[in-house]
Scaffold this active site. Structure first.
Site, PDB file in Angstrom:
ATOM      1  N   GLU A 118      42.783  45.991  33.507  1.00 48.98           N
ATOM      2  CA  GLU A 118      43.420  45.075  34.467  1.00 48.98           C
ATOM      3  C   GLU A 118      44.134  43.990  33.677  1.00 48.98           C
ATOM      4  O   GLU A 118      43.494  43.220  32.963  1.00 48.98           O
ATOM      5  CB  GLU A 118      42.365  44.464  35.381  1.00 48.98           C
ATOM      6  N   THR A 149      44.982  39.151  39.473  1.00 41.95           N
ATOM      7  CA  THR A 149      45.495  37.856  39.900  1.00 41.95           C
ATOM      8  C   THR A 149      46.810  38.009  40.663  1.00 41.95           C
ATOM      9  O   THR A 149      47.732  37.223  40.508  1.00 41.95           O
ATOM     10  CB  THR A 149      45.646  36.879  38.707  1.00 41.95           C
ATOM     11  N   LYS A 157      36.144  42.979  45.640  1.00 40.39           N
ATOM     12  CA  LYS A 157      35.787  42.275  44.418  1.00 40.39           C
ATOM     13  C   LYS A 157      34.930  41.062  44.805  1.00 40.39           C
ATOM     14  O   LYS A 157      35.405  40.178  45.522  1.00 40.39           O
ATOM     15  CB  LYS A 157      37.083  41.838  43.721  1.00 40.39           C
TER      16      LYS A 157
END
Length: 182
Positions: A43, A79, A139
Site C-alpha cells: 500500500e 490515504t 480497516k
C-alpha cells in the site's frame, strides 16, 4: 471476478506493507525490499510526494497479471481521502484503495470499477454503514487505540464484517491480532 480474486489474495497474504517515504523512488525501493522479503501486498500512501509515480512504477514491475511468481505483488493506494484521488490511483495501476475514513463517494467509485476498497472505521455504526455500502474489508483504524480484543467485540453484533487492523500492529503483537481475526 478480478475483485473477488484480489480480496481472496489479500486475505490469504494476511499482511499489507503500508509504505511512506520522502520520494517515489524511496517508496519503490522499500516496496522491492518488502516483496523480496515475502510481503506481496503493498500500500503506497498518498502522503508520499508524487505517490502516483511510485504506484505506476510498482504496477509495471509487479503486475498481478504476470506469470512470474517472484515478480508478483498486489499494489494499492492508501490515504485516499476522496473519489478523485482513488480514481487517479486506479488509473495509475492501484488494484485496491484504502482510506483513513469512510467516504461513501469513494466506496461508490470503487464499487463501480470493481476495485476492492477498505475504508477506515472506528465504530460499529461506521462499520455497519460500510457494509451497507458494499465494502468487503473494513480497516479498523487507528488500531493503536484498541487491543486485538476489539475484533471479537465487533464480530459480536457484526460477525459478517471482515476486519483489517491498521496502525498499532507491530512485530511484538502481530500474533495477537492474527489470532483475534478468525
Amino acid at each position: 471476478m478480478k475483485k473477488i480474486k484480489l480480496i481472496q489474495q489479500i486475505s490469504k497474504e494476511g499482511v499489507v506493507a503500508v509504505l511512506r517515504g520522502e520520494t517515489p523512488e524511496e517508496v519503490v525501493e522499500m516496496a522491492e525490499q518488502a516483496i523480496a522479503g515475502g510481503i506481496k501486498v503493498i500500500e503506497v500512501t498518498m502522503t508520499v510526494p508524487f505517490a502516483l509515480r511510485a504506484i505506476e512504477e510498482l504496477a509495471k514491475r509487479y503486475s498481478s497479471t504476470t506469470q512470474d511468481a517472484a515478480k508478483y505483488a498486489i499494489i494499492g493506494v492508501g490515504t485516499a481521502l476522496d473519489p478523485e484521488t482513488a480514481r487517479a490511483a486506479i488509473l495509475s495501476g492501484a488494484e485496491f484503495v484504502v482510506g483513513p475514513s469512510l467516504n461513501p463517494n469513494t466506496v461508490a467509485l470503487c464499487n463501480r470499477y470493481r476495485v476492492p476498497v477498505m475504508p477506515g472505521c472506528m465504530t460499529i455504526q461506521e462499520i455497519q454503514t460500510a457494509l451497507e455500502l458494499g465494502v468487503d474489508i473494513v480497516k479498523l483504524f487507528p488500531g493503536n487505540l484498541y487491543s486485538p480484543a476489539m475484533i471479537k467485540a465487533i464480530k459480536g453484533p457484526l460477525p459478517q464484517a471482515n476486519i483489517m487492523p491498521t496502525g498499532g500492529v507491530s512485530l511484538s503483537n502481530l500474533g495477537e491480532w492474527i489470532a483475534a481475526a478468525p
